[in-house]
Design an enzyme around this catalytic site. Structure first.
Site, short mmCIF file in Angstrom:
data_model
loop_
_atom_site.label_atom_id
_atom_site.label_comp_id
_atom_site.label_asym_id
_atom_site.label_seq_id
_atom_site.Cartn_x
_atom_site.Cartn_y
_atom_site.Cartn_z
N CYS A 73 0.82 -1.21 0.00
CA CYS A 73 0.00 0.00 0.00
C CYS A 73 0.85 1.27 0.00
O CYS A 73 0.46 2.29 -0.56
CB CYS A 73 -0.92 0.02 1.22
SG CYS A 73 -1.89 -1.48 1.49
N ASP A 105 -3.28 -2.86 7.99
CA ASP A 105 -4.35 -3.73 8.47
C ASP A 105 -4.21 -5.16 7.96
O ASP A 105 -4.45 -6.12 8.69
CB ASP A 105 -5.71 -3.17 8.03
CG ASP A 105 -6.02 -1.82 8.66
OD1 ASP A 105 -5.15 -1.30 9.37
OD2 ASP A 105 -7.11 -1.30 8.45
N ASP A 147 -5.12 2.27 4.89
CA ASP A 147 -6.40 2.80 5.34
C ASP A 147 -6.35 4.04 6.25
O ASP A 147 -6.96 5.05 5.94
CB ASP A 147 -7.16 1.71 6.11
CG ASP A 147 -7.53 0.54 5.24
OD1 ASP A 147 -7.18 0.54 4.04
OD2 ASP A 147 -8.17 -0.41 5.75
N LYS A 148 -5.68 3.95 7.37
CA LYS A 148 -5.81 5.00 8.39
C LYS A 148 -5.05 6.26 8.03
O LYS A 148 -5.33 7.33 8.58
CB LYS A 148 -5.36 4.48 9.76
CG LYS A 148 -6.06 3.21 10.20
CD LYS A 148 -7.57 3.30 10.09
CE LYS A 148 -8.23 1.96 10.36
NZ LYS A 148 -7.92 0.91 9.37
N CYS A 218 -5.24 -2.10 -1.15
CA CYS A 218 -6.18 -3.19 -1.42
C CYS A 218 -7.18 -2.81 -2.51
O CYS A 218 -7.76 -1.73 -2.48
CB CYS A 218 -6.90 -3.58 -0.14
SG CYS A 218 -5.79 -4.20 1.14
N GLU A 467 -10.64 -4.72 13.55
CA GLU A 467 -11.58 -5.13 12.52
C GLU A 467 -11.79 -6.64 12.57
O GLU A 467 -10.86 -7.38 12.87
CB GLU A 467 -11.06 -4.73 11.13
CG GLU A 467 -10.97 -3.23 10.93
CD GLU A 467 -10.39 -2.84 9.58
OE1 GLU A 467 -10.54 -1.67 9.21
OE2 GLU A 467 -9.78 -3.69 8.92
N SER A 492 -13.62 -4.66 8.44
CA SER A 492 -12.80 -4.25 7.31
C SER A 492 -13.71 -3.84 6.16
O SER A 492 -14.84 -4.30 6.04
CB SER A 492 -11.91 -5.42 6.87
OG SER A 492 -11.37 -5.19 5.60
#
Length: 591
Positions: A73, A105, A147-148, A218, A467, A492
């Site tokens: 990522c 994640d 993600d975060k 992702c 998650e 998730s």
């Protein structure tokens, strides 16, 4: 689909005009560090870092990167920074690089490490603020991936309210097993299939080896791609930049464009809260619904609003979903991946559809053009099947809903994509933590007709609000379909099924979910917007104390002490806005 970047002379001319007209210079903040005899010491450090006399009159732009070699990522973000630097220099700015963290994640999922994931959102936001404020920089561009890091960047910009934008590193391309395209969703489901013998060791390794073919986040409309779209529609990311896949040749031009744009925003004096407004947050929530996106977006949008001091909460997200059907056929509930959406016409096409149907309102964006002007440039690929028309949607309802009731007085978020269930009733199977639930699923102790309850996984209880993808994917992989799952943790973006998370108040603070017992009948009703349990919870509360908190040290203990509920965005800032109440719901219904 890429828009041409603006010419350097225009930007340079505008900068000169700002200096000569007596208006606030574009380096107004950094002058506190660089201007005057008293700042000679500071200039000596900056000269050692490469600045020369003429550079001290330029706006200093922070490039805050979340690069790391631990995950696809973010592993390419250092390369993207080269293009951003070039754009900043070409537009007359001086780039200053910082790096902050990422917690991935996909790697930490199902382990104690996952407790660090949501906490990292706050650390990333705090570190951006500290780097920028500590050096009094004039603007900031955040390069983000997993993600975060995406909501964290927006939260920091909302908090500081200086010129800034967010540049997403892009989606991963699909993996291949034979002629079949696969994504990370497939490996988590393969684990469940392997557990029941439906997939052998070689088959599991084949999936494991194929799902992540290179750089990028992702591939489905999971949390990263959901939030990347949300920030584009919010106006905080340049339209089109976030859509370009990580390894696409067009990514370099987008990086340079973003570098130029941040200098333009500094020169124009356009701070972040010009783009982060109640209207733009509602636009973002509508885009999440339209794309079938991650339920995590509800919490992240609420957190961004809290940082900006805007009255916007979970009920506002629910209303946006009520009004906006799902028009994108994207995984986890659909057929396609984010790279397919890019080829079909991207976020511009989705935005164009929503604008034409009156589902969003016009607003400014960091490109310098309005949201609707950007949407007007959408180029739809002939015969594309990824984005439907609003009047013939993939789903007539939105992709998520907020429910209330005995179990969740302050709300719970339920995912509506990937299934057609509106009501579920069944006996509770209660677990005090994700590991217990996962082992029960894997050994067949829970199954068809059950309501799995996973508690003490909330923001304080975890701490960190893990998650539950490992559990939902195991159910799917084992072929268990007639089941519901509720938790005070999260899901998730790759999770799907009849699942409700963010149950508030959480178990660790004595929320009703802590009082549920095995065998209690739980009813989840989407139409009625209720999540109730057939038990006398008031009687059970007599003499009840929550389970002792799990040990927490260092940053985990600090987070537990400071974090607000999921209904308030799980933020750690002092005095976050209160969770929306039933009275708020009634007010929305009466409006």
């Amino acid at each position: 689909m890429l828009r041409a970047v603006r010419n350097t002379p225009e930007t340079t001319s505008l900068m000169t005009q700002n200096f000569t007209s007596g208006s606030r210079p574009p380096n107004a903040r950094s002058r506190a560090v660089t201007a005057g005899p008293n700042r000679a010491a500071a200039r000596s450090y900056l000269r050692a870092a490469g600045m020369q006399d003429a550079d001290f009159d330029k706006p200093m732009i922070a490039i805050v990167n979340t690069w790391s070699s631990v995950t696809p990522c973010n592993m390419h973000l250092d390369r993207l920074a080269h293009d951003v630097r070039a754009g900043i220099r070409a537009a007359g700015g001086w780039p200053v690089d910082f790096n902050t963290i990422v917690v991935t994640d996909g790697i930490s999922m199902g382990t104690a490490g996952m407790k660090a994931s949501l906490i990292s959102r706050e650390i990333v936001a705090d570190s951006i603020e500290l780097a920028v404020e500590g050096h009094q920089l004039d603007g900031v561009i955040c390069i983000v991936g997993c993600d975060k890091t995406i909501p964290a960047a927006a939260m920091a910009l909302a908090r500081m309210d200086i010129p800034g934008l967010v540049y997403y590193g892009g989606t991963i391309l699909p993996g291949q097993i034979g002629t079949r395209e696969v994504s990370v969703q497939d490996i988590f489901e393969a684990i469940g299939a392997h557990a029941v013998g439906a997939l052998d060791d070689a088959g599991l390794k084949a999936v494991e080896s194929a799902v992540c073919p290179g750089a990028g986040a992702c591939g489905g409309q999971f949390t990263a791609n959901t939030m990347a779209m949300a920030l584009s529609v919010m106006g905080l990311s340049p339209m089109g930049s976030n859509d370009v896949p990580a390894v696409d040749p067009g990514k370099a031009a987008e990086g340079e464009r973003c570098g130029r744009l941040i200098v333009e925003r500094v020169i124009a004096g356009d701070s972040a809260r010009k783009y982060i407004t109640r209207a733009s947050l509602k636009n973002a929530a509508a885009a999440v619904s339209a794309s079938g996106g991650s339920t995590n977006a509800v919490m992240h949008l609420t957190a961004i609003a809290a940082e900006a001091g805007i009255a916007f909460g979970v009920e506002d997200c629910h209303q946006a979903s009520v009004e906006t059907p799902v028009i994108c056929d994207l995984k986890p509930g659909g057929r396609f991946l984010a790279s397919h959406l890019f080829a079909a016409g991207g976020t511009r096409l989705v935005t164009q559809r929503l604008a034409a149907a009156g589902k969003i309102v016009n607003a400014p964006t960091v490109s310098g053009r309005s949201l609707f002007a950007e949407a007007a440039e959408a180029e739809e690929a002939p015969g594309q099947q990824v984005v439907a028309a609003v009047d013939t949607p993939v789903m007539t309802r939105g992709s998520y809903a907020v429910l209330y009731g005995d179990v969740a007085p302050d709300g719970a978020v339920i995912k509506l994509t990937g299934h057609k269930v509106d009501r579920f009733e069944g006996p509770a199977c209660v677990f005090d933590g994700e590991e217990e639930a996962f082992h029960a699923v894997q050994d067949g102790s829970v199954g068809e007709g059950d309501v799995i309850v996973i508690r003490y996984e909330g923001p304080k209880g975890g701490p960190g609000m893990r998650e539950m993808l490992q559990v939902t994917a195991a159910l799917k992989g084992r072929g268990v379909h007639d089941v519901a799952l509720i938790t005070d943790g999260r899901f998730s973006g790759a999770s799907y099924g009849f699942v409700a998370g963010h149950v508030s108040p959480e178990a660790a603070v004595g929320g009703p979910i802590a009082l549920i017992r095995d065998g209690d009948r739980i009813t989840i009703d989407v139409t009625a917007r209720t999540i109730d349990v057939d038990a006398d919870l008031t009687a059970r509360r007599t003499g009840f104390t929550p389970k002792a908190a799990s040990p927490a040290h260092g940053v985990f203990a600090k987070y537990r002490a400071a974090v607000a509920s999921a209904a308030q965005g799980a933020v750690t800032i002092p005095n976050p806005p209160p969770a929306q109440t039933r009275a708020d719901i009634k007010a929305h219904e009466d409006a």
